[in-house]
Design a protein around this motif. Sequence first.
Motif, PDB file in Angstrom:
ATOM      1  N   TRP A  28     -35.097  29.569  29.131  1.00 40.12           N
ATOM      2  CA  TRP A  28     -34.511  28.926  27.948  1.00 40.12           C
ATOM      3  C   TRP A  28     -35.053  27.500  27.791  1.00 40.12           C
ATOM      4  CZ3 TRP A  28     -32.063  30.269  23.716  1.00 40.12           C
ATOM      5  CH2 TRP A  28     -31.491  29.264  22.934  1.00 40.12           C
ATOM      6  N   LEU A  29     -35.060  26.765  28.899  1.00 43.31           N
ATOM      7  CA  LEU A  29     -35.560  25.392  28.840  1.00 43.31           C
ATOM      8  C   LEU A  29     -37.048  25.335  28.527  1.00 43.31           C
ATOM      9  CD1 LEU A  29     -33.757  23.779  31.931  1.00 43.31           C
ATOM     10  CD2 LEU A  29     -33.156  23.545  29.519  1.00 43.31           C
ATOM     11  N   ALA A  30     -37.813  26.235  29.131  1.00 38.55           N
ATOM     12  CA  ALA A  30     -39.266  26.175  28.995  1.00 38.55           C
ATOM     13  C   ALA A  30     -39.784  26.777  27.697  1.00 38.55           C
ATOM     14  CB  ALA A  30     -39.922  26.892  30.179  1.00 38.55           C
ATOM     15  N   TYR A  31     -39.074  27.776  27.163  1.00 38.66           N
ATOM     16  CA  TYR A  31     -39.611  28.491  26.014  1.00 38.66           C
ATOM     17  C   TYR A  31     -38.745  28.386  24.762  1.00 38.66           C
ATOM     18  CZ  TYR A  31     -42.018  30.736  29.932  1.00 38.66           C
ATOM     19  OH  TYR A  31     -42.714  30.972  31.074  1.00 38.66           O
ATOM     20  N   PHE A  32     -37.492  28.750  24.878  1.00 34.57           N
ATOM     21  CA  PHE A  32     -36.658  28.914  23.693  1.00 34.57           C
ATOM     22  C   PHE A  32     -36.096  27.613  23.140  1.00 34.57           C
ATOM     23  CE2 PHE A  32     -36.728  33.121  25.529  1.00 34.57           C
ATOM     24  CZ  PHE A  32     -37.048  33.866  24.421  1.00 34.57           C
ATOM     25  N   LYS A  33     -36.105  26.588  23.926  1.00 36.94           N
ATOM     26  CA  LYS A  33     -35.619  25.301  23.438  1.00 36.94           C
ATOM     27  C   LYS A  33     -36.692  24.572  22.622  1.00 36.94           C
ATOM     28  CE  LYS A  33     -32.446  21.940  25.271  1.00 36.94           C
ATOM     29  NZ  LYS A  33     -32.034  21.137  26.385  1.00 36.94           N
TER      30      LYS A  33
ATOM     31  N   TRP B 241     -22.170  37.099  17.764  1.00 39.52           N
ATOM     32  CA  TRP B 241     -23.219  37.959  18.305  1.00 39.52           C
ATOM     33  C   TRP B 241     -23.245  37.902  19.825  1.00 39.52           C
ATOM     34  CZ3 TRP B 241     -25.010  41.922  16.095  1.00 39.52           C
ATOM     35  CH2 TRP B 241     -25.183  41.966  14.721  1.00 39.52           C
ATOM     36  N   VAL B 242     -22.951  36.752  20.392  1.00 42.54           N
ATOM     37  CA  VAL B 242     -22.877  36.631  21.845  1.00 42.54           C
ATOM     38  C   VAL B 242     -21.760  37.534  22.370  1.00 42.54           C
ATOM     39  CG1 VAL B 242     -22.407  35.063  23.771  1.00 42.54           C
ATOM     40  CG2 VAL B 242     -23.844  34.296  21.874  1.00 42.54           C
ATOM     41  N   LEU B 243     -20.620  37.523  21.691  1.00 47.46           N
ATOM     42  CA  LEU B 243     -19.507  38.387  22.096  1.00 47.46           C
ATOM     43  C   LEU B 243     -19.851  39.868  21.949  1.00 47.46           C
ATOM     44  CD1 LEU B 243     -16.362  36.526  20.702  1.00 47.46           C
ATOM     45  CD2 LEU B 243     -17.089  36.752  23.077  1.00 47.46           C
ATOM     46  N   VAL B 244     -20.499  40.221  20.855  1.00 54.43           N
ATOM     47  CA  VAL B 244     -20.907  41.611  20.646  1.00 54.43           C
ATOM     48  C   VAL B 244     -21.890  42.039  21.736  1.00 54.43           C
ATOM     49  CG1 VAL B 244     -22.218  43.144  19.109  1.00 54.43           C
ATOM     50  CG2 VAL B 244     -20.461  41.632  18.167  1.00 54.43           C
ATOM     51  N   SER B 245     -22.863  41.198  22.033  1.00 55.12           N
ATOM     52  CA  SER B 245     -23.855  41.511  23.073  1.00 55.12           C
ATOM     53  C   SER B 245     -23.191  41.665  24.425  1.00 55.12           C
ATOM     54  CB  SER B 245     -24.911  40.411  23.149  1.00 55.12           C
ATOM     55  OG  SER B 245     -25.546  40.265  21.920  1.00 55.12           O
ATOM     56  N   PHE B 246     -22.304  40.754  24.739  1.00 60.32           N
ATOM     57  CA  PHE B 246     -21.585  40.816  26.011  1.00 60.32           C
ATOM     58  C   PHE B 246     -20.753  42.089  26.091  1.00 60.32           C
ATOM     59  CE2 PHE B 246     -17.994  39.670  28.795  1.00 60.32           C
ATOM     60  CZ  PHE B 246     -18.727  39.395  29.953  1.00 60.32           C
ATOM     61  N   SER B 247     -20.102  42.456  25.001  1.00 61.51           N
ATOM     62  CA  SER B 247     -19.297  43.678  24.967  1.00 61.51           C
ATOM     63  C   SER B 247     -20.167  44.910  25.179  1.00 61.51           C
ATOM     64  CB  SER B 247     -18.550  43.795  23.636  1.00 61.51           C
ATOM     65  OG  SER B 247     -17.706  42.696  23.455  1.00 61.51           O
TER      66      SER B 247
ATOM     67  N   ILE C 232     -31.134  34.333  16.688  1.00 59.13           N
ATOM     68  CA  ILE C 232     -29.986  34.648  15.828  1.00 59.13           C
ATOM     69  C   ILE C 232     -28.721  34.796  16.663  1.00 59.13           C
ATOM     70  CG2 ILE C 232     -28.978  36.456  14.360  1.00 59.13           C
ATOM     71  CD1 ILE C 232     -31.891  36.934  13.326  1.00 59.13           C
ATOM     72  N   MET C 233     -28.843  35.510  17.777  1.00 57.38           N
ATOM     73  CA  MET C 233     -27.668  35.758  18.621  1.00 57.38           C
ATOM     74  C   MET C 233     -27.120  34.481  19.246  1.00 57.38           C
ATOM     75  SD  MET C 233     -28.838  39.317  20.393  1.00 57.38           S
ATOM     76  CE  MET C 233     -27.640  39.159  21.680  1.00 57.38           C
TER      77      MET C 233
ATOM     78  N   LEU D  85     -38.542  39.917  21.187  1.00 52.80           N
ATOM     79  CA  LEU D  85     -37.234  39.872  20.536  1.00 52.80           C
ATOM     80  C   LEU D  85     -36.758  38.433  20.303  1.00 52.80           C
ATOM     81  CD1 LEU D  85     -35.499  42.711  22.581  1.00 52.80           C
ATOM     82  CD2 LEU D  85     -36.475  42.865  20.273  1.00 52.80           C
ATOM     83  N   SER D  86     -37.681  37.498  20.274  1.00 57.80           N
ATOM     84  CA  SER D  86     -37.308  36.080  20.176  1.00 57.80           C
ATOM     85  C   SER D  86     -36.499  35.771  18.921  1.00 57.80           C
ATOM     86  CB  SER D  86     -38.545  35.187  20.254  1.00 57.80           C
ATOM     87  OG  SER D  86     -39.422  35.462  19.185  1.00 57.80           O
ATOM     88  N   ASN D  87     -36.831  36.402  17.810  1.00 54.95           N
ATOM     89  CA  ASN D  87     -36.059  36.150  16.578  1.00 54.95           C
ATOM     90  C   ASN D  87     -34.614  36.614  16.742  1.00 54.95           C
ATOM     91  OD1 ASN D  87     -38.243  35.032  15.257  1.00 54.95           O
ATOM     92  ND2 ASN D  87     -38.874  36.977  14.348  1.00 54.95           N
ATOM     93  N   GLN D  88     -34.427  37.783  17.331  1.00 52.66           N
ATOM     94  CA  GLN D  88     -33.085  38.302  17.544  1.00 52.66           C
ATOM     95  C   GLN D  88     -32.310  37.436  18.540  1.00 52.66           C
ATOM     96  OE1 GLN D  88     -35.855  40.071  17.447  1.00 52.66           O
ATOM     97  NE2 GLN D  88     -35.546  41.528  15.805  1.00 52.66           N
ATOM     98  N   ILE D  89     -32.994  36.962  19.554  1.00 46.87           N
ATOM     99  CA  ILE D  89     -32.349  36.087  20.540  1.00 46.87           C
ATOM    100  C   ILE D  89     -31.893  34.801  19.876  1.00 46.87           C
ATOM    101  CG2 ILE D  89     -32.747  34.690  22.613  1.00 46.87           C
ATOM    102  CD1 ILE D  89     -34.577  36.987  23.594  1.00 46.87           C
TER     103      ILE D  89
END
Length: 162
Positions: free
Chosen positions: A60-65, A148-154, A141-142, A135-139
């Motif tokens: 997350w720190l190296a790429y998605f941030k 979406w975080v709750l849905v994914s966790f569920s 958005i989530m 899946l970076s775009n979906q990540i």
Amino acid sequence: MKMRSSLIDIKKGILVLGMLLAHCIQFFYSGSNLLLKCISEYANLVTFSGFFFCFGYVSWLAYFKKENLPVEKMLKTAFKCYVAFVLSGVVFKLFVEREGFSYVLVESIILLQDIPGYSEFLISFSVITLLSLFLSNQIEIMTRNFRWVLVSFSILIFSYCV
């Protein structure tokens, strides 16, 4: 200059010690001591999930941030994890399972037809890096929408229970 998270480095160091302890118990102790077996199982459970968390956090720190996803760096990371998997797998087959060296052995590991013990976590890091790249775009958005975080966790909890 790259900033490192010393807390993550300390956590990874502790996880390595736990992993070494578990592997030493598994490789060198053949008795039926319940305490050692429990320590080994606990260390195995904590180690993979701990490394997986650290890998995700650092990714997350190296790429998605970043503003732009560093595709080349992510591919390089996935490739390095894959190469480490292949090398670790071949060494495991040669020295632990005492198989003779052959190109068929190496090919079966390269093609993921054989996933040797004590190496499987490395291929999972490679696959997760590639999946997160595709899946970076979906990540994104989530992570921007708590629902979406709750849905994914569920979904994860449900898939684990089934």
